[in-house]
Write an enzyme that holds these catalytic residues in place. Structure first.
Site, PDB file in Angstrom:
ATOM      1  N   ASP A 168     -26.375  -9.044  12.653  1.00  0.00           N
ATOM      2  CA  ASP A 168     -26.874  -7.669  12.274  1.00  0.00           C
ATOM      3  C   ASP A 168     -26.427  -6.398  12.628  1.00  0.00           C
ATOM      4  O   ASP A 168     -26.039  -5.352  12.002  1.00  0.00           O
ATOM      5  CB  ASP A 168     -28.434  -7.548  12.471  1.00  0.00           C
ATOM      6  N   HIS A 169     -25.544  -6.446  13.955  1.00  0.00           N
ATOM      7  CA  HIS A 169     -24.637  -5.363  14.091  1.00  0.00           C
ATOM      8  C   HIS A 169     -23.996  -5.735  15.410  1.00  0.00           C
ATOM      9  O   HIS A 169     -24.053  -6.924  15.976  1.00  0.00           O
ATOM     10  CB  HIS A 169     -25.345  -4.023  14.511  1.00  0.00           C
ATOM     11  N   GLU A 195     -28.636 -11.860  16.357  1.00  0.00           N
ATOM     12  CA  GLU A 195     -28.745 -10.318  16.559  1.00  0.00           C
ATOM     13  C   GLU A 195     -27.934  -9.896  17.661  1.00  0.00           C
ATOM     14  O   GLU A 195     -27.188 -10.700  18.438  1.00  0.00           O
ATOM     15  CB  GLU A 195     -30.140 -10.229  17.142  1.00  0.00           C
ATOM     16  N   ASP A 196     -27.582  -8.705  17.325  1.00  0.00           N
ATOM     17  CA  ASP A 196     -26.782  -7.935  18.338  1.00  0.00           C
ATOM     18  C   ASP A 196     -25.382  -8.629  19.044  1.00  0.00           C
ATOM     19  O   ASP A 196     -25.066  -8.756  20.232  1.00  0.00           O
ATOM     20  CB  ASP A 196     -27.533  -7.795  19.701  1.00  0.00           C
ATOM     21  N   CYS A 223     -30.694  -2.485  14.804  1.00  0.00           N
ATOM     22  CA  CYS A 223     -31.175  -3.510  13.683  1.00  0.00           C
ATOM     23  C   CYS A 223     -32.085  -3.069  12.759  1.00  0.00           C
ATOM     24  O   CYS A 223     -31.696  -3.597  11.639  1.00  0.00           O
ATOM     25  CB  CYS A 223     -32.081  -4.474  14.670  1.00  0.00           C
TER      26      CYS A 223
END
Length: 549
Positions: A259-260, A43-44, A82
């Site tokens: 995810d980003h 994530e992130d 997200c």
């Protein structure tokens, strides 16, 4: 007239995306030796990895995947946050087409400020599915450990198991698997929640970008973030060891992705290049493509059709993503990738962008609003709190104050080759007018072709989906009919998926996906349930199968 237009727009989107007939993946199309597929997601995180050229920390396990696989150097998500991004990934469609563009719809919509229901599931067009359902129909064992955040409650047909215990080891020995393992240690929140843990990088080694002040707090938070990446890489190594211990490393296709972009201020939630560009690595068990770097543009909506393609399944018609590997890979690469920003927690905005790999065009639909969105959650990060204090005390320079300007231009254009931090807006410079016009046309085309729902007020979307009521519609209970030695299941709700189980189904998540008439030989009891995404689950239907003499 306004509501009539909205109703037509929502109805038109459904009609636009609906093919003739239900888009099911026929199990007979699955290859006889379907490959195992493992998704390792974090994530992130932007591509802050050694294999992508960032040597701030070692990432030996992810680097191994790159060394033994394909590294994609231009992969982009469709949102810098997200839930909208993951909605696009699980459906293979832009979140602006499914209605999943607002962050977020489940858990809390901040109703005290937005006036929305506290939570709701989006209602995409009836033919939209979470793509693992197609894999289950093809005989795959699908597991998620343990992140969904897809903007809707997922029907029972999507996963065999979704929990902290979900694992490929729980499947039948002869069954191919699609397994997701998600790591949260790189999430934005872990910068402050893990702040007292030992660092694994010297803050003096950190390269501070120009949009941050170079302070002890900034370096500390960035060092914490890098340390979390190092911890995540250790976890990747543990997963690879599990595959090796099970004799599956050379029988499994492995994806690694985020995810980003980074969970840091002015990166996460933004749709500048740094908020959208993500790492993407695919390792094949045969080693024939080891060490390959592919520079073509990849959108994260392409992951769903690519997994289906690798499993030997065609891309379902509603999907907007394009397979880039496998049997049904598209021959022509993308020319552009697109992304969107809409409500973030309690704050509203609408921004769209198109990127061709070098030039990025951004359209701000509310130029009278600030670029900075006052989101309470991220103020828990020490460097965010410090930047706000320095802003108020007049201690930020002009570049750092750019984030806090009271308005924003209607259009932005950046040349990433000469301006990687996107500090100079070229939209008003005559020398770049042709690029501006070209990307502006592509933006207009995309907004029209994908029927972007961002212009519809969120309350009105929910009103349309809930048919003017205070709660979502309920999926009709499935009907079961016996035709000789077969059971035929139907549901009156368009777009509903049907799951069933028999008296002798195994324990655990025993729901099976219905795709064709069920053949039975012995008398047994059968239970079925149905759910359309965004609707409440149906009541269960019970039926007793009688043997045919």
């Amino acid at each position: 007239m306004k509501y009539l237009f909205v109703a037509l727009l929502v109805a038109g989107l459904s009609a636009f995306l609906r093919p003739v007939g239900l888009p099911v993946a026929d199990p007979k199309t699955a290859p006889p030796t379907a490959p195992n597929i493992l998704w390792i997601s974090c994530e992130d995180m932007s591509p802050r990895l050694a294999c992508y050229g960032d040597t701030t920390i070692p990432t030996p396990n992810i680097d191994r995947l790159a060394r033994e696989g394909i590294r994609f150097s231009n992969a982009f998500c469709t949102a810098g946050v997200c839930a909208p991004s993951r909605n696009a990934i699980i459906t293979g469609m832009y979140q602006t087409s499914t209605g999943g563009h607002n962050m977020r719809t489940l858990y809390s919509t901040y109703p005290e400020k937005t006036g929305l229901p506290k939570q709701y599931s989006i209602v995409p067009p009836p033919d939209v599915r979470a793509f693992p359902e197609y894999l289950r129909k093809a005989g795959y064992y699908t597991t998620n450990n343990v992140k969904t955040d897809s903007q809707f409650e997922e029907p029972s047909t999507v996963w065999n198991e979704v929990s902290t215990k979900a694992h490929w080891r729980n499947r039948r020995a002869d069954q191919p698997f699609f397994a997701i393992f998600n790591n949260t240690v790189t999430h934005e929140s872990q910068v402050w929640q893990r702040k007292d843990l030992p660092l694994r990088v010297d803050p003096a080694r950190i390269k501070v970008p120009p949009y941050y002040p170079d302070t002890k707090t900034v370096r500390q938070d960035m060092a914490r973030f890098y340390s979390n990446i190092r911890d995540m890489d250790d976890w990747v190594g543990d997963l690879l060891k599990q595959l090796e211990d099970d004799g599956l490393l050379d029988k499994t296709i492995i994806f690694f992705w985020s995810d980003h972009g980074d969970g840091l201020p002015f990166v996460k939630r933004e749709i500048y290049d740094r908020g959208l560009r993500v790492p993407l690595i695919v390792r094949f068990p045969d080693g024939q493509r080891a060490g390959t770097v592919r520079p073509e543009l990849i959108s994260m909506i392409d992951l769903a059709p690519t997994v289906l393609s690798l499993a030997g399944l065609p891309t379902p018609k509603p999907m907007q993503g394009r397979a880039f590997l496998g049997k049904f890979a598209e021959k022509k690469p993308r020319s552009y990738v697109f992304a969107a920003r809409d409500r973030l927690d309690s704050e509203y905005d609408r921004v769209r962008t198109v990127h061709d790999g070098r030039y990025q065009y951004i359209r701000n639909f509310y130029p009278d609003r600030p670029l900075y969105m006052d989101i309470a959650f991220r103020k828990q990060q020490p460097m965010m709190a410090e930047m706000l204090q320095m802003r108020d005390e007049g201690k930020l320079n002009a570049v750092q104050m750019n984030w806090f300007r009271p308005t924003k231009p209607a259009e932005e254009l950046y040349d990433l080759q000469t301006d990687p931090y996107e500090l100079t807006n070229l939209a008003d410079q005559p020398a770049y007018s042709e690029h501006l016009k070209r990307l502006r046309r592509e933006m207009d085309r995309w907004l029209t072709d994908t029927r972007d729902l961002g212009g519809v007020p969120e309350k009105e979307l929910v009103r349309q989906w809930w048919q003017g009521r205070d709660e979502p519609p309920v999926t009709a209970a499935p009907t079961i009919r016996q035709q000789g030695g077969r059971l035929v299941f139907t549901c009156a709700t368009p777009g509903a998926s049907i799951a069933y189980k028999t008296a002798d189904s195994p324990a655990g998540n025993s729901w099976q996906v219905y795709s064709e008439p069920l053949r039975l030989a012995q008398p047994t009891s059968v239970t079925a349930v149905a759910q359309r995404i965004g609707y409440s689950r149906s009541a269960e239907t019970a039926f007793t199968f009688q043997s045919v003499k």
